[in-house]
Enzyme design. Structure first.
Site, PDB file in Angstrom:
ATOM      1  N   ASP A   5       0.873  -1.180   0.000  1.00  0.00           N
ATOM      2  CA  ASP A   5       0.000   0.000   0.000  1.00  0.00           C
ATOM      3  C   ASP A   5       0.910   1.231   0.000  1.00  0.00           C
ATOM      4  O   ASP A   5       2.132   1.114  -0.176  1.00  0.00           O
ATOM      5  CB  ASP A   5      -1.016  -0.043   1.155  1.00  0.00           C
ATOM      6  CG  ASP A   5      -0.401   0.208   2.522  1.00  0.00           C
ATOM      7  OD1 ASP A   5       0.838   0.362   2.616  1.00  0.00           O
ATOM      8  OD2 ASP A   5      -1.160   0.250   3.506  1.00  0.00           O
ATOM      9  N   CYS A  45       2.953  -3.243   4.029  1.00  0.00           N
ATOM     10  CA  CYS A  45       2.115  -2.089   4.413  1.00  0.00           C
ATOM     11  C   CYS A  45       2.826  -1.416   5.582  1.00  0.00           C
ATOM     12  O   CYS A  45       4.021  -1.646   5.792  1.00  0.00           O
ATOM     13  CB  CYS A  45       0.675  -2.497   4.718  1.00  0.00           C
ATOM     14  SG  CYS A  45       0.438  -3.590   6.125  1.00  0.00           S
ATOM     15  N   THR A  65       2.436  -1.759   8.902  1.00  0.00           N
ATOM     16  CA  THR A  65       2.809  -2.720   9.963  1.00  0.00           C
ATOM     17  C   THR A  65       2.982  -4.151   9.455  1.00  0.00           C
ATOM     18  O   THR A  65       3.526  -4.992  10.176  1.00  0.00           O
ATOM     19  CB  THR A  65       1.703  -2.775  11.029  1.00  0.00           C
ATOM     20  OG1 THR A  65       0.490  -3.177  10.378  1.00  0.00           O
ATOM     21  CG2 THR A  65       1.508  -1.426  11.698  1.00  0.00           C
ATOM     22  N   HIS A 106       8.464 -24.486   8.857  1.00  0.00           N
ATOM     23  CA  HIS A 106       7.447 -25.193   9.662  1.00  0.00           C
ATOM     24  C   HIS A 106       6.015 -24.955   9.204  1.00  0.00           C
ATOM     25  O   HIS A 106       5.192 -25.857   9.304  1.00  0.00           O
ATOM     26  CB  HIS A 106       7.571 -24.793  11.140  1.00  0.00           C
ATOM     27  CG  HIS A 106       8.777 -25.378  11.807  1.00  0.00           C
ATOM     28  ND1 HIS A 106       8.969 -25.367  13.168  1.00  0.00           N
ATOM     29  CD2 HIS A 106       9.871 -26.006  11.288  1.00  0.00           C
ATOM     30  CE1 HIS A 106      10.116 -25.960  13.472  1.00  0.00           C
ATOM     31  NE2 HIS A 106      10.696 -26.353  12.336  1.00  0.00           N
ATOM     32  N   HIS A 160       5.491 -31.502  10.156  1.00  0.00           N
ATOM     33  CA  HIS A 160       4.903 -30.185   9.869  1.00  0.00           C
ATOM     34  C   HIS A 160       3.864 -30.272   8.755  1.00  0.00           C
ATOM     35  O   HIS A 160       2.950 -29.459   8.698  1.00  0.00           O
ATOM     36  CB  HIS A 160       6.004 -29.195   9.503  1.00  0.00           C
ATOM     37  CG  HIS A 160       7.041 -29.077  10.572  1.00  0.00           C
ATOM     38  ND1 HIS A 160       6.771 -28.551  11.815  1.00  0.00           N
ATOM     39  CD2 HIS A 160       8.342 -29.483  10.604  1.00  0.00           C
ATOM     40  CE1 HIS A 160       7.867 -28.612  12.566  1.00  0.00           C
ATOM     41  NE2 HIS A 160       8.835 -29.179  11.853  1.00  0.00           N
TER      42      HIS A 160
END
Ligand code: RB5
Length: 147
Positions: free
Chosen positions: A10, A67, A69, A100, A135
C-alpha cells in the site's frame, strides 16, 4: 526452489516494494509487481488480493506484501484459501515460517523494520524451504480449516 514472486504494497510500503523488486530481480527471480505505485492513499486489502490471486492461479510461487505494519496485509491475505501469510520482523521467524508453516506470503511493515532488514528477510524467505514431515500434518490441518 521458488523462482516466481508476486509483490504488492500500500502507500506506506511503496519505497520498500521498489527496493525489494530491484534486489530480487538482480538475484534472478521473476518478480511481478502488483502495485501500488506512488504515495497516494490506497486500501491494502485490494493489493493483498492481487498477490494472493496470483498464487492461487498458479502464476506465482511466493508472495511478498508490504504495508505500514504488515498486519493489515496479513489479515487480508489469510482470508484467501490456500494462503498462509506471516508477518515477520526478524530472521528466525522468517526462516521458521517457511520451514514449519510452509508460509507462502511474507508480510512486512515498512514502519516497523528498516529497508535493509526487509531485504534480508525477503532473501531468507525465498531461500528457505518447507521441512515437511510432522509439519506437513499441521499444514494439512490448516488447509482443512479454510476449505
Ligand atoms: C496505512 O496507514 C496503514 O494502516 C497500513 O499501511 C497498514 O499498516 C495496516 O495494517
Amino acid at each position: 526452489m521458488c523462482r516466481r514472486i508476486a509483490i504488492a504494497c500500500d502507500h506506506a510500503g511503496n519505497e520498500y516494494k521498489d527496493a525489494l523488486i530491484c534486489h530480487l530481480r538482480e538475484r534472478g527471480f521473476e518478480v511481478t509487481d502488483y502495485g501500488c505505485d506512488g504515495s497516494c492513499s490506497v486500501n491494502y486489502p485490494e493489493y493483498a488480493h492481487y498477490v494472493c490471486k496470483a498464487i492461487q492461479d498458479g502464476n506465482a510461487d511466493l508472495g511478498i506484501l508490504i504495508c505500514g505494519t504488515g498486519i493489515g496485509m496479513s489479515m487480508a491475505a489469510n482470508k484467501h484459501k490456500g494462503i498462509r501469510a506471516a508477518v515477520c520482523d526478524n530472521e528466525f521467524s522468517t526462516e521458521m515460517t517457511r520451514r514449519h508453516n510452509d508460509a507462502n506470503v511474507l508480510c512486512m511493515g515498512a514502519r516497523v523494520i528498516s529497508r535493509e532488514i526487509a531485504l534480508k528477510l525477503a532473501d531468507i524467505f525465498v531461500d528457505s524451504g518447507f521441512d515437511g514431515g510432522r509439519h506437513a500434518i499441521r499444514v494439512d490441518m490448516l488447509n482443512e480449516l479454510d476449505s
